[in-house]
Scaffold this active site. Structure first.
Site, short mmCIF file in Angstrom:
data_model
loop_
_atom_site.label_atom_id
_atom_site.label_comp_id
_atom_site.label_asym_id
_atom_site.label_seq_id
_atom_site.Cartn_x
_atom_site.Cartn_y
_atom_site.Cartn_z
N GLU A 185 50.81 2.43 39.45
CA GLU A 185 50.52 3.10 40.70
C GLU A 185 49.88 4.45 40.35
OE1 GLU A 185 53.87 2.31 39.86
OE2 GLU A 185 53.54 0.30 40.67
N HIS A 245 54.85 -22.47 46.01
CA HIS A 245 56.22 -22.19 46.45
C HIS A 245 56.31 -21.03 47.41
CE1 HIS A 245 55.38 -19.27 43.38
NE2 HIS A 245 56.41 -18.57 43.81
N ASP A 281 52.86 -13.20 37.02
CA ASP A 281 53.25 -13.00 38.41
C ASP A 281 52.92 -11.57 38.86
OD1 ASP A 281 55.15 -13.89 40.71
OD2 ASP A 281 55.98 -11.97 40.10
N GLU A 340 48.13 -14.16 38.76
CA GLU A 340 48.42 -14.29 40.20
C GLU A 340 47.99 -12.97 40.84
OE1 GLU A 340 51.73 -14.52 43.70
OE2 GLU A 340 52.05 -13.33 41.93
C1 GLC Z 1 55.23 -13.63 43.37
C2 GLC Z 1 55.93 -14.95 43.55
C3 GLC Z 1 56.89 -14.86 44.72
C4 GLC Z 1 57.86 -13.73 44.50
C5 GLC Z 1 57.10 -12.43 44.25
C6 GLC Z 1 58.03 -11.32 43.84
O1 GLC Z 1 54.36 -13.37 44.40
O2 GLC Z 1 55.02 -15.99 43.68
O3 GLC Z 1 57.58 -16.07 44.91
O4 GLC Z 1 58.68 -13.58 45.63
O5 GLC Z 1 56.15 -12.60 43.21
O6 GLC Z 1 58.54 -11.59 42.57
#
Ligand code: GLC
Length: 571
Positions: free
Chosen positions: A220, A322, A213, A255
């Site tokens: 940074e 989601h 994720d 991601e």
């Molecule tokens: C990712 C998840 C999202 C979440 C974010 C912060 O982008 O897909 O649902 O809010 O991370 O953790």
């Protein structure tokens, strides 16, 4: 010659390329099935529906966080990486889920949120109260909130800054997301050790993959914008090396909501690999753009730009998930057009995106739902479905934030849509009761009973895709047509060359018409002059490609073909 049987995990076929051939299904445990009647979905409920998922043709589940959490960001605010939120079940039930999924040759991928924790995490509590203690340096602290002005705010609807003042430590802490999600400090080697420890814990329990994720945001710097900075890639390389060595066959999925060139960096190189897969964020909004603009040009452009990726890696293609349908990867002009088409009510918007489900986005048009899925299953990469989209579930834009599209799965027309036996008022979110998407009408049971339902259609298309390995492993080459509304490409696979159990060579022509009326189109296939074409669904023979390499096809409004390209008949 002797053949040694491959080493096999119980139930799982050992295929190092499994993730390139798989159909993934994102299932939020909270939203799927409530097995104990407390109003919240749980692991027991999910286990009970593995047969349904297997019937649908799903090969791997992606499970968003189920860990201990105050649930202020759908579980992406983790308070303890090793324990499961009691509402969702127990570690024994998780083990059972892994075993039962593996028995069905289904893999389990879990979300792995390492950029940040919840502020309720013990590490943060110690960090704020004991700056000189073992966790003092676990987060990114500063005396000023003026640092790193070039780092953009992601949740623009709720946050004004990436810094929040902590009254306990009397310093600011850095956060890329909500102010209750402090970023971990990856400059601290102890954080690496803690993260590796958690990876080993879950992979040790038999998990087949991790969705990394928010992976671009680990580091940074004064010079950069905090997205995919060099030390972030160094870290992912080390993580991959550890996984390859200690847990071969398990995969990492990035991601990274970025442009193609930047996402590609998360695959690493063949010598120094990073992730096995990365979500294809640039392609996704362009599918929706094409449906309304009736133009294939934007998709063609991005497919041409989607650079080569190392051998053995794969894109994750998706329509919805989601989160909001993010519009970060399109220009301002296109973004405004998309808002006009798909988010005409301001409540449909969220941050830089649209918080709606697939069916309502496409105004429940069966032709558009089929066309969008046909693209999802034919593009280069592995498809990721979002729970409920296989039955065309609706959303509820009156709920806050992304909860709009996280409502209970609709199984039956009974109380709580068959999701739960709890008092309806106790559900974690109400079921959909809107005019068009009411659970009385839209549910698994009724769609199972109708042979022409969306559910049966999606299942069929999944099975057709899975019987042609070119979709998973083949190359993709856009071919030219004489119609602006038509996208055509060839998926080509040369075959594995293996004598037994190898995959056969195949070429498939995929043609999609975004036109809102029927069209006739000429497609150029110079390499396949004289080849016969056969429909992958029914086997019917289509016009043969002419000796000049051109073939003319007619397509109904918003429709598509997947055609097997045969061997040219000569003489
Ligand atoms: C990712 C998840 C999202 C979440 C974010 C912060 O982008 O897909 O649902 O809010 O991370 O953790």
């Amino acid at each position: 010659m002797t053949f040694t049987a491959p080493i096999q995990l119980p139930g799982l076929t050992l295929d190092p390329q499994w993730y390139r051939k798989s159909v993934f299904y994102e299932v939020m445990v909270r939203s799927f099935v409530d097995s104990n009647g407390d109003g919240t979905g749980d692991l027991g409920g999910l286990i009970g529906k593995l047969d349904y998922l297997q019937w649908l043709g799903v090969d791997a589940l992606w499970i968003p966080p189920i860990f201990s959490s105050p649930m202020r960001d759908g579980g992406y605010d983790i308070a303890d990486y090793k324990s499961i939120l009691p509402d969702f079940g127990t570690i024994d039930e998780f083990r059972e889920l892994v075993t039962k999924a593996h028995e069905r040759n289904m893999r389990i991928v879990i979300d792995f949120v390492i950029n940040h924790t919840s502020d309720a995490h013990e590490w943060f509590q110690q960090s704020r109260s004991d700056p000189d203690g073992p966790y003092g340096d676990f987060y990114v602290w500063s005396d000023t909130d003026e640092k790193w002005k070039d780092i953009r705010v992601i949740f623009v609807d709720t946050e004004e800054s990436n810094w929040t003042f902590d009254p306990v430590r009397r310093q600011f802490f850095f956060h890329r997301f909500f102010s209750h999600q402090p970023d971990l400090n990856f400059n601290n080697p102890a954080v690496h050790d803690a993260v590796f420890d958690v990876v080993r814990h879950w992979l040790g329990l038999g998990v087949d993959g991790l969705r990394l994720d928010a992976i671009p945001y680990l580091y940074e710097s004064d010079e950069g914008n905090g997205e995919g900075e060099p030390p972030t890639h160094e870290f992912v390389k080390r993580l991959r090396a550890m996984v390859d060595q200690e847990f071969p066959g398990r995969v990492l999925i990035a991601e990274a909501n970025q442009w193609p060139q930047e996402v590609v960096a998360f695959f690493g190189t063949e010598e120094e690999p990073e992730c096995h897969m990365a979500f294809d964020f640039p392609v996704m909004p362009r599918i929706f753009y094409s449906l309304r603009s009736q133009s294939a040009a934007e998709l063609e452009r991005i497919l041409a730009e989607t650079v080569d990726i190392p051998e053995g890696s794969a894109w994750g293609v998706f329509l919805r998930n989601h989160d909001e349908l993010t519009l970060e990867m399109v220009s301002e002009e296109y973004r405004q057009a998309m808002y006009g088409w798909y988010a005409y009510d301001p409540r449909m918007r969220s941050n830089i995106g649209i918080r709606r489900r697939l069916a309502p986005l496409l105004d429940n048009s069966r032709a558009e739902l089929e066309l969008a899925h046909a693209l999802l299953f034919a593009l280069k990469g592995s498809p990721f479905l979002y729970y409920g989209d296989e039955i065309g579930m609706g959303d509820n834009i009156w709920l806050p934030d992304r909860d709009a599209s996280r409502t209970p799965m609709q199984w039956t027309p009974d109380r709580n849509a068959g999701f739960s036996t709890a008092d309806p008022g106790k559900l974690y979110l109400p079921v959909i009761q809107s005019l068009v998407y009411n659970y009385n009408l839209v549910n698994v049971e009724s769609q199972l009973a109708q042979s022409r339902s969306l559910l049966h259609w999606v299942r069929n298309v999944i099975h057709v895709r899975k019987s042609h390995v070119a979709f998973g492993l083949g190359s993709l080459e856009v071919v030219s047509t004489n119609h602006d509304s038509v996208l055509a490409f060839v998926r080509d696979y040369e075959g594995s060359g293996a004598p037994f159990g190898g995959d056969a060579a195949e070429s498939i022509l995929c043609v999609f018409s975004f036109a809102h009326n029927p069209v006739s189109v000429t497609v150029q296939l110079p390499e396949h002059a004289g080849a016969p074409l056969y429909d992958l669904f029914g086997g019917a023979e289509f016009p043969t490609v002419g000796e000049d390499g051109a073939v003319t096809l007619t397509l109904a409004t918003q429709s598509f073909y997947w055609l097997h390209i045969g061997t040219p008949r000569r003489g």
